[in-house]
Write a protein that holds these residues in place. Structure first.
Motif: not given
Length: 127
Positions: A110-120
């Motif tokens: 689930a997306e909500e479990e992840y805290d940090d994201w890259g730009q893609g």
């Protein structure tokens, strides 16, 4: 916070291969589970593959099973996604994400479990 930078996206013909890489900032990133998501045009973001902090467990979406492999090199603070036998349906922006639960043995989709994201990074597969 972990800063994530994806690379390796490109235009490729169906049946081809690409290797995506996600570079994470800071030594602490080696203690976090990591995940690749993707968002295709007009669709919601979906999980592609995930890996525990030590690489002991992985999970791959059914849609890419047998074609995509996730791995990590904690010495280099990188997570990779090897994509083989690409299909036009794999066309999407691919995102790397970090789950900052310290040395968790669990893998979340689930997306909500992840805290940090890259730009893609953009992957385009032509037919």
């Amino acid at each position: 916070q972990v800063q994530l930078v994806e690379s390796g996206g490109d235009l490729v013909q169906a049946g081809g291969s690409l290797r995506l890489s996600c570079a994470a900032s800071g030594r602490t990133s080696r203690n976090y589970a990591m995940c690749w998501f993707r968002r295709a045009p007009g669709k919601q973001r979906e999980v592609v593959a995930a890996i525990t902090w030590n690489g002991g467990r992985t999970r791959v979406a059914d849609s890419v099973k047998g074609r995509f492999t996730i791995s990590r090199d904690n010495a280099k603070f990188t997570v990779s996604l090897q994509m083989d036998n690409l299909k036009p349906d794999d066309t999407a922006i691919y995102y790397c994400a970090a789950d900052r639960k310290w040395q968790s043995g669990s893998i979340y989709t689930a997306e909500e479990e992840y805290d940090d994201w890259g730009q893609g990074t953009q992957v385009t597969v032509s037919s």
